[in-house]
Write an enzyme that holds these catalytic residues in place. Structure first.
Site, PDB file in Angstrom:
ATOM      1  N   ARG A 161      46.601  38.465   4.672  1.00  0.00           N
ATOM      2  CA  ARG A 161      47.674  37.459   4.103  1.00  0.00           C
ATOM      3  C   ARG A 161      47.314  36.309   3.938  1.00  0.00           C
ATOM      4  O   ARG A 161      47.864  35.871   4.995  1.00  0.00           O
ATOM      5  CB  ARG A 161      48.414  38.179   3.135  1.00  0.00           C
ATOM      6  CG  ARG A 161      48.358  39.839   2.716  1.00  0.00           C
ATOM      7  CD  ARG A 161      49.523  40.293   2.674  1.00  0.00           C
ATOM      8  NE  ARG A 161      49.230  42.243   2.378  1.00  0.00           N
ATOM      9  CZ  ARG A 161      48.685  43.070   3.070  1.00  0.00           C
ATOM     10  NH1 ARG A 161      48.589  42.608   4.705  1.00  0.00           N
ATOM     11  NH2 ARG A 161      49.421  43.993   2.577  1.00  0.00           N
ATOM     12  N   LYS A 185      52.797  43.160   5.946  1.00  0.00           N
ATOM     13  CA  LYS A 185      53.965  43.582   4.555  1.00  0.00           C
ATOM     14  C   LYS A 185      54.547  45.622   5.778  1.00  0.00           C
ATOM     15  O   LYS A 185      53.813  46.488   5.797  1.00  0.00           O
ATOM     16  CB  LYS A 185      53.444  44.133   3.813  1.00  0.00           C
ATOM     17  CG  LYS A 185      53.134  43.411   2.522  1.00  0.00           C
ATOM     18  CD  LYS A 185      52.386  43.972   1.088  1.00  0.00           C
ATOM     19  CE  LYS A 185      52.027  42.397   0.547  1.00  0.00           C
ATOM     20  NZ  LYS A 185      52.170  43.214  -1.263  1.00  0.00           N
ATOM     21  N   HIS A 268      44.272  33.264  -0.949  1.00  0.00           N
ATOM     22  CA  HIS A 268      43.958  34.727  -1.973  1.00  0.00           C
ATOM     23  C   HIS A 268      43.046  34.995  -2.643  1.00  0.00           C
ATOM     24  O   HIS A 268      41.852  36.481  -2.156  1.00  0.00           O
ATOM     25  CB  HIS A 268      45.188  35.287  -2.614  1.00  0.00           C
ATOM     26  CG  HIS A 268      45.405  36.767  -2.706  1.00  0.00           C
ATOM     27  ND1 HIS A 268      45.761  37.409  -2.343  1.00  0.00           N
ATOM     28  CD2 HIS A 268      45.392  37.347  -3.990  1.00  0.00           C
ATOM     29  CE1 HIS A 268      46.115  38.701  -2.509  1.00  0.00           C
ATOM     30  NE2 HIS A 268      45.898  39.072  -3.751  1.00  0.00           N
ATOM     31  N   ARG A 271      40.411  35.555   0.477  1.00  0.00           N
ATOM     32  CA  ARG A 271      41.073  37.198   1.120  1.00  0.00           C
ATOM     33  C   ARG A 271      40.325  37.519   0.321  1.00  0.00           C
ATOM     34  O   ARG A 271      39.655  38.721   0.740  1.00  0.00           O
ATOM     35  CB  ARG A 271      42.925  37.141   1.123  1.00  0.00           C
ATOM     36  CG  ARG A 271      42.803  38.986   1.008  1.00  0.00           C
ATOM     37  CD  ARG A 271      44.285  38.564   1.431  1.00  0.00           C
ATOM     38  NE  ARG A 271      44.649  40.116   1.132  1.00  0.00           N
ATOM     39  CZ  ARG A 271      44.979  41.277   1.809  1.00  0.00           C
ATOM     40  NH1 ARG A 271      44.695  40.925   3.113  1.00  0.00           N
ATOM     41  NH2 ARG A 271      45.533  42.378   2.068  1.00  0.00           N
ATOM     42  N   HIS A 294      46.108  47.208   3.582  1.00  0.00           N
ATOM     43  CA  HIS A 294      46.683  48.246   2.312  1.00  0.00           C
ATOM     44  C   HIS A 294      47.224  49.524   2.492  1.00  0.00           C
ATOM     45  O   HIS A 294      46.250  50.202   3.383  1.00  0.00           O
ATOM     46  CB  HIS A 294      45.309  47.963   1.338  1.00  0.00           C
ATOM     47  CG  HIS A 294      44.860  46.897   0.533  1.00  0.00           C
ATOM     48  ND1 HIS A 294      43.542  47.058   0.387  1.00  0.00           N
ATOM     49  CD2 HIS A 294      45.395  45.793   0.587  1.00  0.00           C
ATOM     50  CE1 HIS A 294      43.479  45.569  -0.324  1.00  0.00           C
ATOM     51  NE2 HIS A 294      45.013  45.096  -0.147  1.00  0.00           N
ATOM     52  N   TYR A 303      37.690  46.542  -5.127  1.00  0.00           N
ATOM     53  CA  TYR A 303      37.100  45.700  -4.943  1.00  0.00           C
ATOM     54  C   TYR A 303      35.119  45.900  -4.535  1.00  0.00           C
ATOM     55  O   TYR A 303      34.325  45.204  -4.863  1.00  0.00           O
ATOM     56  CB  TYR A 303      36.767  45.137  -2.950  1.00  0.00           C
ATOM     57  CG  TYR A 303      37.954  44.135  -2.691  1.00  0.00           C
ATOM     58  CD1 TYR A 303      38.364  42.784  -3.418  1.00  0.00           C
ATOM     59  CD2 TYR A 303      38.627  44.203  -2.743  1.00  0.00           C
ATOM     60  CE1 TYR A 303      38.879  41.607  -3.274  1.00  0.00           C
ATOM     61  CE2 TYR A 303      39.844  44.083  -2.193  1.00  0.00           C
ATOM     62  CZ  TYR A 303      40.139  42.383  -2.704  1.00  0.00           C
ATOM     63  OH  TYR A 303      41.418  41.842  -2.457  1.00  0.00           O
TER      64      TYR A 303
END
Length: 324
Positions: A161, A185, A268, A271, A294, A303
């Site tokens: 990220r 995160k 992004h 990414r 994730h 994806y």
């Protein structure tokens, strides 16, 4: 001081819970705060508040968002914030009911991410390397170009990220490092492998940064006591490291110089390119999920659209009943 039962007080209590119990990051907390403050302002027009509002007022708010031209994805995000808030208020016994429980959100299809082709990424890297190697560039210009090239190589090699990338510590640049520890995160850590081009780009960038630092050190006493930054991509801003906005702006300038549409290029998007190109070349979805950080594999599954044609061709070419 505002009462904790005011909307502002309840928002703060809710955000404290998200940070403490769910490990929500600053960006997540800021997004929740913006959404809930907007909802609170809407309610205040009719002298209503979180503690006493009923379901119809929530429906009116969703209609208001639609009137204001919000996309269905944005409306759904606002509704999600409101639902989380009222579940919290119910759990904390600040309310005895949940007025958002019966609401249904807007129907929305999940948009596919913008993806750069492998040749597009190559064009960005080639252009960035050319700028870094330009013989006419001054030392500061060369350092800035090497920084951009390093950022690109590391981003495309790891799929970080942008907030994780710009805040990498200097320790991530050890020459013998095959893996780096990334704090993502929710303050969760994960290991991400580095490839040889990204390690070399780091080494070249750091060598140029140290050379410029030594040059400044000998040019005047004011800079003699300036210690090296703890960040891999330092800056003079409040955070101490390069900002996401600065990197995104420089990346769009590079895209234009490489002959790509700047609106299609962002950190992004790179990414996305990392994930999509891995899957296209046969990587396991679970591995890509881990690399991207994730929590839920459903987030990674977006994806898989990039491998649809590949799967079709495999069935067409390998199925025993396929037409020969």
């Amino acid at each position: 001081m505002r009462s904790k039962t005011s909307d502002a007080g309840l928002i703060n209590l809710f955000l404290d819970m998200l940070a403490a119990e769910q490990g929500a990051g600053d960006n997540t907390l800021d997004a929740y705060r913006r959404d809930l403050e907007d909802f609170s302002e809407f309610l205040a027009r009719d002298q209503q508040n979180f503690a006493g509002v009923e379901t119809q007022a929530l429906r009116d708010y969703l209609a208001n968002l639609d009137t204001r031209g919000f996309k269905s994805s944005s409306v759904a995000r606002r509704l999600s914030a409101v639902r989380h808030l009222f579940r919290f208020l119910l759990h904390e016994r600040i309310r005895s009911d949940d007025p958002a429980a019966i609401l249904s959100g807007p129907k929305r299809g999940r948009g596919l991410p913008k993806v750069l082709s492998i040749s597009d990424v190559d064009r960005l890297l080639v252009r960035a390397k050319a700028l870094a190697d330009a013989p006419e560039a001054s030392a500061p210009q060369r350092l800035r170009a090497l920084r951009m090239y390093c950022l690109l190589e590391v981003l495309y090699a790891t799929g970080l990220r942008v907030s994780e990338l710009v805040s990498l510590p200097l320790a991530a640049s050890r020459r013998d490092a095959r893996m780096i520890v990334v704090r993502g995160k929710g303050n969760k850590e994960r290991l991400v492998p580095l490839n040889e081009p990204s390690r070399q780009a780091m080494a070249d960038y750091l060598a140029a940064m140290e050379a410029l630092r030594q040059e400044k050190k000998t040019s005047g006493p004011a800079s003699k006591n300036s210690p090296p930054s703890k960040w891999l991509f330092p800056s003079f801003g409040e955070s101490g490291h390069l900002t996401r906005q600065h990197f995104a702006r420089d990346l769009k300038e590079l895209a234009a110089a490489a002959g790509l549409a700047p609106r299609l290029v962002s950190p992004h998007v790179l990414r996305h390119a990392f994930a999509s190109h891995l899957l296209h070349n046969g990587a396991d979805l679970r591995i890509v999920q881990t690399l991207l950080g994730h929590t839920d594999i459903s987030t990674t599954q977006i994806y898989t659209h990039v491998v649809e044609e590949r799967l079709k061709s495999l069935v067409r070419d390998l199925h025993p009943l396929a037409d020969k």
